[in-house]
Design a protein around this motif. Structure first.
Motif, mmCIF file in Angstrom:
data_model
loop_
_atom_site.group_PDB
_atom_site.id
_atom_site.type_symbol
_atom_site.label_atom_id
_atom_site.label_comp_id
_atom_site.label_asym_id
_atom_site.label_seq_id
_atom_site.Cartn_x
_atom_site.Cartn_y
_atom_site.Cartn_z
ATOM 1 N N GLU A 1 8.496 -1.380 -8.737
ATOM 2 C CA GLU A 1 7.519 -2.000 -9.642
ATOM 3 C C GLU A 1 6.413 -2.690 -8.865
ATOM 4 O O GLU A 1 5.221 -2.590 -9.213
ATOM 5 N N GLU A 2 6.777 -3.415 -7.797
ATOM 6 C CA GLU A 2 5.778 -4.096 -6.980
ATOM 7 C C GLU A 2 4.855 -3.083 -6.316
ATOM 8 O O GLU A 2 3.625 -3.245 -6.299
ATOM 9 N N ASN A 3 5.443 -2.035 -5.759
ATOM 10 C CA ASN A 3 4.644 -1.025 -5.077
ATOM 11 C C ASN A 3 3.647 -0.378 -6.035
ATOM 12 O O ASN A 3 2.474 -0.196 -5.696
ATOM 13 N N ALA A 4 4.096 -0.051 -7.233
ATOM 14 C CA ALA A 4 3.210 0.575 -8.222
ATOM 15 C C ALA A 4 2.065 -0.357 -8.582
ATOM 16 O O ALA A 4 0.906 0.080 -8.716
ATOM 17 N N ALA A 5 2.356 -1.643 -8.736
ATOM 18 C CA ALA A 5 1.314 -2.600 -9.103
ATOM 19 C C ALA A 5 0.293 -2.764 -7.986
ATOM 20 O O ALA A 5 -0.927 -2.824 -8.237
ATOM 21 N N VAL A 6 0.750 -2.832 -6.737
ATOM 22 C CA VAL A 6 -0.174 -2.998 -5.610
ATOM 23 C C VAL A 6 -1.036 -1.749 -5.443
ATOM 24 O O VAL A 6 -2.254 -1.838 -5.240
ATOM 25 N N GLN B 1 -5.518 10.041 -2.840
ATOM 26 C CA GLN B 1 -4.871 9.466 -1.653
ATOM 27 C C GLN B 1 -3.526 8.842 -1.982
ATOM 28 O O GLN B 1 -2.677 8.690 -1.097
ATOM 29 N N LEU B 2 -3.316 8.498 -3.239
ATOM 30 C CA LEU B 2 -2.083 7.822 -3.626
ATOM 31 C C LEU B 2 -1.002 8.786 -4.104
ATOM 32 O O LEU B 2 0.176 8.606 -3.781
ATOM 33 N N ILE B 3 -1.405 9.794 -4.868
ATOM 34 C CA ILE B 3 -0.389 10.668 -5.470
ATOM 35 C C ILE B 3 -0.678 12.148 -5.236
ATOM 36 O O ILE B 3 0.007 13.004 -5.802
#
Length: 625
Positions: free
Chosen positions: A376-381, A395-397
C-alpha cells in the motif's frame, strides 16, 4: 546546549537568487534580507545529475550518490519496480549524527518516506500531500511526537479568495471550467501551509537543538508558473501573462513570511541556514518548453541559494564555491559536532568568524535501517511520483520498467563518476549500458566524451561513428567531432565542424563557448571574446565561457576582471584545476597569500600532477616561512 549553538536549517527547493535579489531590493523579503545583510550568502553549487532523490540525499549525508547509494527514484524489485525509500540510503544522514550526539532534532518536510527515528520528531513530506479530496493516509509519515497532526491539515476548500489574491490578483478573470490554474494554486498552497503548520507546532511545543524544515513549494510553483513570470516570453499569451504574472513573486513573499515565524521560534541567538538544492531559470534564460513535470531539469540552474547568519557567522560577506555537499558538515560544525566518518563535503570555514569548538564527538554510525515499504505504501508513493511529473506511467508499470530502472541507476552513477572525473569507472558503466541498448545514442555520445577527456582519441572517434550510425543528431555529431579535432590541434577543421553545429541549431547551449575555446587556442582574442560573450547571453551559467573570458582578461593584464571571471567559473563548476591555479596566481599578484595558497592546494587536490601549482605553492610557503 547553549542558545547560540541552536541551528535552524530551512530548505527551499528550487529557490533562485535572481528573483530573491529583486524582492529583497524592493523590501518584499525582509526576513531573508536580514540574514543576508547580517550574515554570509553564496551560490550553492548543485550536483549532476540534477535529480531530487540524489540531491536531497547528498544534502543530508554530505556524500555523492556513489557513496550514499540513492541513484534513482526507483529500485528494481524482481520483474517490477518499487519506490526508493529512506531505507535505501547507505550513509548516515545529518539527523542520524545529531541524534547520536544526543541533540534534540526535529525534521519536518524532508522529501523522503518513511519518517525516520530521531531524537525528536520526523515528519515526511508526504504527510502534507493530498490525494484527491483527502490527505494521504500513510502510517509512517510521522514519528516521535504527540502533536495532533490531523488538526493541522489545511484543505483547499478552507482557503478564501483573500488567501489566493496575493498569488492571482485577477482570480475573478479565470474561467475555472477551462483553466485549472486557480485550483492548482489552492491545492499546493494548502499542502504548503500544512507543512508549515506542522513545523511551527513542533518547534513551539518542544525544546530543540537542531530544527530542519523543508518546503518544496517554490520548485512546484516554478515548474508550473515560472513561464508566466515577467518579462513575458513569446510562448505565453498576453491574457495568461496578466492572470499569472505575480504568482512567483507571491510564492517567494509567502516563503519569507514563513521564514520569519521560524526565526522567531528559533530565537535571536540561533544560527539560521537557508538553502536550496538548485536554482531555476528565469527571464530570457528560460527554455522554450513549458517546464511542467518536476523532472524537467532543463529549467533548473546549477546554482542554488545559501544564506547563513548567527553569533558564530561572519557578517555581510559573499562566500565563493559552496556545494550542496557542504551543508551537512557545516550544520554539524555550527552545532559543535565533530563527526568521525568520511564525507565528500567540508565545513564552510570561510563563513565562520573563528574555528568552532567541538562539544560532541560522534564516531561512524550505521545508516538508519527501516522496514521495506508495504504494498500500500509503495503504491501511494509511486502514485505521487506520477502525479507530480517525476516519472511516467510507462516507467512505473511498463513491460520494461525494471530494465529501464536498472539502466537509469547505472546511467546516473556514470554521470556521478564523470563529474568526479573518475572517467575509467564511467567508461565501464557506459559500455555496460551499450551492451544492453546498442541503439541508444545518449550512451554512445557520453562514452565518446569520456574517452575524449581521457585522451583516447581513436576510441572517441569510433564511439562517435557508432552514435552517428544510430541516428545521433547532426549538431551533436559536429560538436563532438569539433571537440575531438580541437584536442588533436586541428583548429581550422574544428571550427568548420562547430560552425556546422551552430548552423543546424543556433540556440543550443555550449556551442559558442566551444567556438570561443578554439579561437582562444589560436590567440584570436577578439573573436574568442565575441563567442564567449554570445554564449553568456544565451547561458549565463556557462563555466567554460567564464573561464575563457578570464583567460582573455589575463592576457590583457586586467587582473581584477580575470579574477572575477575565474571565480565565477569555479563557482559554476568546482572541478577545474587550471582555473584554481589561475586564481592562485592572481591572488598572489594582489598580495592575498593565504587565499592564494588555498587556491593552489585546491588545484593540486584536483590534479596532483599540476607542477605549475606545486611550484607556486612552494614559493609562497618559503615566503611565509
Amino acid at each position: 546546549m547553549a542558545a547560540e549553538r541552536r541551528v535552524l536549517a530551512v530548505g527551499w527547493e528550487g529557490a533562485e537568487w535572481s528573483i530573491i535579489h529583486s524582492l529583497i531590493d524592493s523590501g518584499e523579503m525582509p526576513h531573508l534580507a536580514a540574514i543576508v545583510n547580517n550574515g554570509v550568502a553564496g551560490d550553492l553549487i548543485t550536483l549532476q545529475p540534477q535529480l531530487g532523490p540524489l540531491l536531497w540525499t547528498s544534502l543530508a549525508t554530505g556524500c555523492r550518490a556513489d557513496k550514499h547509494g540513492v541513484l534513482s527514484s526507483l529500485q528494481v524489485n524482481g520483474e517490477s519496480v518499487r519506490a526508493t525509500s529512506a531505507g535505501d540510503r547507505q550513509r548516515p544522514a545529518l539527523w542520524d549524527i545529531t541524534s547520536a550526539a544526543g541533540l534534540r532534532t526535529h525534521v519536518i518536510g524532508w522529501p523522503t518516506y518513511p519518517a525516520e527515528k530521531v531524537n525528536g520528531t520526523f515528519v515526511s513530506h508526504l504527510f502534507s500531500r493530498l490525494a484527491g479530496e483527502n490527505y494521504l493516509d500513510l502510517p509512517r509519515s510521522v514519528i516521535g511526537s504527540d502533536v495532533d497532526f490531523e488538526s493541522l491539515r489545511i484543505h483547499p476548500r478552507e482557503l478564501s479568495h483573500r488567501e489566493l489574491l496575493p498569488f492571482v490578483p485577477r482570480a475573478a478573470g479565470i474561467d475555472q471550467n477551462r483553466d485549472p490554474g486557480l485550483a492548482i494554486i489552492a491545492t499546493w498552497l494548502a499542502e504548503w501551509t500544512t507543512t508549515h503548520m506542522a513545523a511551527t507546532a513542533i518547534l513551539e511545543a518542544d525544546d530543540w537543538d537542531c530544527g530542519i524544515v523543508c518546503y518544496d513549494a517554490i520548485d512546484r510553483f516554478s515548474h508550473a508558473f515560472m513561464r508566466f513570470h515577467p518579462p513575458r516570453s513569446r510562448s505565453v499569451t498576453h491574457a495568461a501573462f496578466e492572470l499569472y504574472r505575480v504568482v512567483m513573486a507571491g510564492v517567494y513573499r509567502y516563503a519569507d513570511m514563513q521564514l520569519g515565524r521560524l526565526i522567531e521560534l528559533a530565537g535571536p541567538e540561533a544560527t539560521v541556514v537557508v538553502f536550496s538544492d538548485h536554482g531555476f531559470r528565469t527571464g530570457s534564460d528560460r527554455p522554450t518548453t513549458t517546464g511542467q513535470g518536476r523532472n524537467n531539469v532543463a529549467w533548473h540552474r546549477p546554482l542554488g541559494v545559501l544564506a547563513m547568519r548567527g553569533p558564530l557567522i561572519r557578517r555581510d560577506e559573499w562566500i565563493w564555491g559552496p556545494s550542496i555537499l557542504d551543508l551537512c558538515p557545516t550544520v554539524l560544525s555550527a552545532l559543535g559536532v565533530d563527526y568521525q566518518g568520511k564525507m565528500d563535503g567540508h565545513t564552510l570555514t570561510q563563513g565562520f568568524v573563528n574555528a568552532v569548538p567541538t562539544i560532541h564527538t560522534v564516531n561512524v554510525i550505521d545508516p538508519t535501517h527501516l522496514e521495506s515499504l508495504t504494498e500500500e505504501e509503495n503504491a501511494a508513493v509511486l502514485a505521487r511520483f506520477a502525479d507530480e511529473g517525476f516519472l511516467t506511467e510507462q516507467q512505473l508499470i511498463g513491460d520494461h520498467a525494471a530494465q529501464e530502472a536498472a539502466e537509469a541507476s547505472d546511467f546516473n552513477l556514470a554521470t556521478v563518476y564523470s563529474e568526479k572525473r573518475e572517467l575509467a569507472q564511467a567508461v565501464e558503466l557506459y559500455r555496460r549500458l551499450i551492451e544492453c541498448r546498442p541503439d541508444c545514442t545518449r550512451y554512445w555520445v557520453q562514452l565518446a566524451n569520456c574517452q575524449l577527456a581521457l585522451g583516447e582519441f581513436d576510441a572517441c572517434q569510433d564511439s562517435l561513428e557508432q552514435a552517428e550510425q544510430h541516428g545521433l543528431a547532426a549538431n551533436v555529431v559536429h560538436r563532438t567531432r569539433g571537440s575531438l579535432l580541437r584536442e588533436r590541434g586541428d583548429y581550422p577543421a574544428a571550427l568548420e565542424q562547430l560552425f556546422l553545429a551552430e548552423q543546424s541549431a543556433p540556440h543550443q547551449v555550449g556551442i559558442h563557448a566551444q567556438i570561443g575555446e578554439v579561437y582562444l587556442a589560436l590567440k584570436n582574442y577578439e573573436e574568442a571574446k565575441r563567442a564567449f560573450s554570445k554564449e553568456i547571453e544565451h547561458n549565463a551559467d556557462s563555466p567554460r565561457a567564464r573561464f575563457g573570458l578570464g583567460e582573455i582578461a589575463l592576457s590583457n593584464q586586467m587582473w581584477d576582471d580575470a579574477l572575477e571571471h575565474f571565480l565565477s567559473s569555479v563557482a559554476l563548476q568546482p572541478f577545474q584545476p587550471l582555473a584554481h591555479c589561475r586564481i592562485g596566481e592572481l591572488l598572489t599578484k594582489i598580495g592575498r597569500h593565504a587565499d592564494a595558497i588555498r587556491a593552489f592546494q585546491r588545484s593540486l587536490a584536483q590534479n596532483p600532477r599540476n607542477e605549475e601549482a606545486r611550484d607556486h605553492l612552494a614559493k609562497l610557503s618559503s615566503v611565509d616561512s
